[in-house]
Design a protein around this motif. Structure first.
Motif, mmCIF file in Angstrom:
data_model
loop_
_atom_site.group_PDB
_atom_site.id
_atom_site.type_symbol
_atom_site.label_atom_id
_atom_site.label_comp_id
_atom_site.label_asym_id
_atom_site.label_seq_id
_atom_site.Cartn_x
_atom_site.Cartn_y
_atom_site.Cartn_z
ATOM 1 N N SER A 143 0.863 -1.187 0.000
ATOM 2 C CA SER A 143 0.000 0.000 0.000
ATOM 3 C C SER A 143 0.897 1.234 0.000
ATOM 4 O O SER A 143 2.011 1.200 -0.543
ATOM 5 N N SER A 144 0.468 2.303 0.625
ATOM 6 C CA SER A 144 1.275 3.524 0.713
ATOM 7 C C SER A 144 0.693 4.415 1.803
ATOM 8 O O SER A 144 -0.525 4.426 2.023
ATOM 9 N N ILE A 145 1.547 5.187 2.447
ATOM 10 C CA ILE A 145 1.079 6.090 3.501
ATOM 11 C C ILE A 145 0.096 7.119 2.950
ATOM 12 O O ILE A 145 -0.790 7.589 3.669
ATOM 13 N N VAL A 146 0.206 7.439 1.646
ATOM 14 C CA VAL A 146 -0.724 8.447 1.099
ATOM 15 C C VAL A 146 -2.154 7.906 1.009
ATOM 16 O O VAL A 146 -3.094 8.683 0.831
ATOM 17 N N ALA A 147 -2.313 6.583 1.182
ATOM 18 C CA ALA A 147 -3.665 6.018 1.274
ATOM 19 C C ALA A 147 -4.360 6.567 2.510
ATOM 20 O O ALA A 147 -5.587 6.698 2.552
ATOM 21 N N ARG A 148 -3.567 6.872 3.543
ATOM 22 C CA ARG A 148 -4.120 7.345 4.818
ATOM 23 C C ARG A 148 -4.066 8.864 4.947
ATOM 24 O O ARG A 148 -4.952 9.464 5.533
ATOM 25 N N SER A 149 -3.005 9.444 4.399
ATOM 26 C CA SER A 149 -2.792 10.891 4.610
ATOM 27 C C SER A 149 -3.368 11.732 3.480
ATOM 28 O O SER A 149 -3.618 12.925 3.646
ATOM 29 N N GLY A 150 -3.541 11.123 2.294
ATOM 30 C CA GLY A 150 -3.840 11.917 1.103
ATOM 31 C C GLY A 150 -2.571 12.603 0.635
ATOM 32 O O GLY A 150 -1.609 12.744 1.403
ATOM 33 N N LYS A 161 -4.356 2.775 -3.353
ATOM 34 C CA LYS A 161 -3.616 2.144 -2.257
ATOM 35 C C LYS A 161 -4.497 1.939 -1.017
ATOM 36 O O LYS A 161 -4.291 0.997 -0.247
ATOM 37 N N ALA A 162 -5.493 2.842 -0.824
ATOM 38 C CA ALA A 162 -6.467 2.618 0.255
ATOM 39 C C ALA A 162 -7.254 1.347 -0.053
ATOM 40 O O ALA A 162 -7.545 0.537 0.833
ATOM 41 N N GLY A 163 -7.560 1.156 -1.335
ATOM 42 C CA GLY A 163 -8.259 -0.057 -1.761
ATOM 43 C C GLY A 163 -7.426 -1.302 -1.496
ATOM 44 O O GLY A 163 -7.951 -2.342 -1.087
ATOM 45 N N VAL A 185 2.209 -3.925 3.599
ATOM 46 C CA VAL A 185 3.131 -2.924 4.137
ATOM 47 C C VAL A 185 2.666 -1.562 3.632
ATOM 48 O O VAL A 185 2.107 -1.452 2.530
ATOM 49 N N VAL A 186 2.895 -0.565 4.460
ATOM 50 C CA VAL A 186 2.481 0.801 4.122
ATOM 51 C C VAL A 186 3.725 1.687 4.149
ATOM 52 O O VAL A 186 4.056 2.274 5.181
ATOM 53 N N PRO A 187 4.427 1.764 3.009
ATOM 54 C CA PRO A 187 5.659 2.563 3.015
ATOM 55 C C PRO A 187 5.363 4.057 3.020
ATOM 56 O O PRO A 187 4.331 4.512 2.503
ATOM 57 N N GLY A 188 6.300 4.791 3.599
ATOM 58 C CA GLY A 188 6.325 6.248 3.438
ATOM 59 C C GLY A 188 7.020 6.562 2.125
ATOM 60 O O GLY A 188 6.845 5.840 1.141
ATOM 61 N N SER A 230 7.417 -14.720 6.165
ATOM 62 C CA SER A 230 8.011 -15.863 6.867
ATOM 63 C C SER A 230 7.133 -16.309 8.040
ATOM 64 O O SER A 230 6.219 -15.585 8.457
ATOM 65 N N ASP A 231 7.472 -17.462 8.593
ATOM 66 C CA ASP A 231 6.735 -17.979 9.753
ATOM 67 C C ASP A 231 6.995 -17.155 11.013
ATOM 68 O O ASP A 231 6.317 -17.348 12.028
ATOM 69 N N LYS A 232 7.989 -16.258 10.956
ATOM 70 C CA LYS A 232 8.245 -15.398 12.122
ATOM 71 C C LYS A 232 7.024 -14.522 12.421
ATOM 72 O O LYS A 232 6.878 -14.004 13.518
ATOM 73 N N SER A 233 6.179 -14.322 11.398
ATOM 74 C CA SER A 233 4.973 -13.490 11.588
ATOM 75 C C SER A 233 3.710 -14.354 11.553
ATOM 76 O O SER A 233 2.658 -13.905 11.104
ATOM 77 N N SER A 234 3.827 -15.590 12.066
ATOM 78 C CA SER A 234 2.772 -16.593 11.850
ATOM 79 C C SER A 234 1.390 -16.225 12.401
ATOM 80 O O SER A 234 0.393 -16.819 11.987
ATOM 81 N N TYR A 235 1.320 -15.261 13.346
ATOM 82 C CA TYR A 235 -0.013 -14.876 13.867
ATOM 83 C C TYR A 235 -0.375 -13.451 13.468
ATOM 84 O O TYR A 235 -1.299 -12.858 14.007
ATOM 85 N N ILE A 236 0.351 -12.897 12.517
ATOM 86 C CA ILE A 236 0.019 -11.569 11.989
ATOM 87 C C ILE A 236 -0.774 -11.788 10.714
ATOM 88 O O ILE A 236 -0.304 -12.430 9.763
ATOM 89 N N ASN A 237 -1.998 -11.302 10.703
ATOM 90 C CA ASN A 237 -2.857 -11.554 9.541
ATOM 91 C C ASN A 237 -3.896 -10.449 9.379
ATOM 92 O O ASN A 237 -4.446 -9.955 10.365
ATOM 93 N N GLY A 238 -4.106 -10.039 8.132
ATOM 94 C CA GLY A 238 -5.165 -9.066 7.827
ATOM 95 C C GLY A 238 -4.837 -7.664 8.302
ATOM 96 O O GLY A 238 -5.725 -6.853 8.547
ATOM 97 N N THR A 239 -3.565 -7.360 8.418
ATOM 98 C CA THR A 239 -3.195 -6.043 8.931
ATOM 99 C C THR A 239 -2.179 -5.368 8.017
ATOM 100 O O THR A 239 -1.729 -5.938 7.026
ATOM 101 N N SER A 240 -1.850 -4.130 8.374
ATOM 102 C CA SER A 240 -0.907 -3.348 7.576
ATOM 103 C C SER A 240 0.161 -2.789 8.490
ATOM 104 O O SER A 240 -0.150 -2.329 9.591
ATOM 105 N N VAL A 241 1.383 -2.839 8.034
ATOM 106 C CA VAL A 241 2.505 -2.358 8.844
ATOM 107 C C VAL A 241 3.069 -1.091 8.210
ATOM 108 O O VAL A 241 3.557 -1.121 7.079
ATOM 109 N N GLU A 242 2.970 0.021 8.951
ATOM 110 C CA GLU A 242 3.536 1.286 8.446
ATOM 111 C C GLU A 242 5.045 1.263 8.569
ATOM 112 O O GLU A 242 5.585 0.918 9.625
ATOM 113 N N VAL A 243 5.713 1.619 7.467
ATOM 114 C CA VAL A 243 7.189 1.730 7.488
ATOM 115 C C VAL A 243 7.504 3.091 6.877
ATOM 116 O O VAL A 243 7.775 3.213 5.676
ATOM 117 N N THR A 244 7.428 4.127 7.719
ATOM 118 C CA THR A 244 7.428 5.495 7.199
ATOM 119 C C THR A 244 8.485 6.404 7.826
ATOM 120 O O THR A 244 8.557 7.575 7.432
#
Ligand code: NAP
Length: 246
Positions: A143-150, A161-163, A185-188, A230-244
């Motif tokens: 995705s992208s941070i501009v999906a949230r900020s405009g 990207k919001a979609g 992932v939601v990059p800046g 990877s399996d390191k994130s085995s219980y992370i699901n349906g979410t978005s991680v901001e990396v901004t």
């Protein structure tokens, strides 16, 4: 070489450049066999040349906005490896920036077709194959941070990207029962060819708005994608991680 993804087959779209290229590299570093696809075959081939050569990586031409093109690559992948990928990364994307009052309708359609519909098509084709072959796995959308900020000039890109974020949540709910996780992932603002042509004045504003006062680099996004794959994130699901950079 062994790593958290050893022997896993991974599809990366937009693998010929920027975040997709470095993600291919990091997945390969972690042991994955990479199917690097891009609408620019030569660029995808260059990416593959730089990967762990002990693995049978491959480059294919694929347009994510074309169902036919995706079908061909899916078939070629299954023929070559006798299985669909268990990791799918949707990094292909485009911008066609302009003020709303000046934006040609074709530029709205192009961005929605590649960024939003392209992600949907890849999730559908490759997801169906994973379900049919009973392959568990992980899908990561970009995705992208501009999906949230405009962002001025991106009345096409921001909603695309919001979609992607909304689609991630839906498909995670649908695929969870098959043990396929779907995250985003939601990059800046990241230094890649996509942002290279932004005027310095605009870049300076972006930098001032970022707590770390700098653009990110594609490695900082690819590392998070590799984690989500990877399996390191085995219980992370349906979410978005901001990396901004905050
Ligand atoms: P990039 O360097 O331009 O890489 C994108 C790649 O996708 C290019 O090789 C591009 O080919 C390819 N592509 C475009 N349309 C395609 C299609 N229809 N089918 C297959 N491949 C296609 O951009 P990037 O910065 O790495 O961006 C990767 C992803 O991150 C994109 O989804 C982007 O929206 C997202 N993102 C980037 C930033 C940033 O600041 N860079 C921030 C947030 C999100 P062409 O070169 O031929 O177009």
């Amino acid at each position: 070489m062994s790593g958290p993804l050893t022997g896993r087959l991974a599809l990366v779209t937009g693998a010929g450049s920027g975040i997709g290229r470095i993600t291919s590299k990091f997945l390969s570093r972690d042991g994955a066999i990479v199917v690097a696809v891009d609408r620019n075959l030569k660029a995808a081939e260059e990416t593959v040349q730089d990967l762990n050569s002990q693995n049978d990586n491959v480059a294919f031409e694929m347009d994510v906005a074309s169902s036919d093109s995706i079908s061909k690559v899916l078939n070629a992948t299954i023929e070559r490896y006798q299985r669909p990928p268990m990791i799918v990364v949707n990094s292909a994307g485009i911008t066609r920036d302009n003020f709303l009052l000046k934006m040609p309708e074709a530029d709205f359609d192009a961005v929605i077709n590649v960024n939003l519909k392209g992600t949907w098509l890849v999730l559908q084709h490759f997801g169906r194959a994973m379900v049919d072959h009973q392959v568990p796995g992980a899908m990561v959308n970009v995705s992208s941070i501009v999906a949230r900020s405009g962002n001025i000039g991106q009345s096409n890109y921001s909603p695309s990207k919001a979609g992607v974020e909304a689609m991630t949540k839906v498909v995670a709910r649908e695929f969870g029962r098959y043990n396929i996780r779907v995250n985003a992932v939601v990059p800046g603002f990241i230094q890649t060819p996509m942002t290279a042509t932004l005027p310095q004045k605009v870049k300076d504003i972006m930098i001032m708005q970022c707590a770390l006062r700098r653009f990110g680099n594609p490695e900082e996004i690819a590392e998070v994608i590799a984690f989500l794959a990877s399996d390191k994130s085995s219980y992370i699901n349906g979410t978005s991680v901001e990396v901004t950079g905050g």
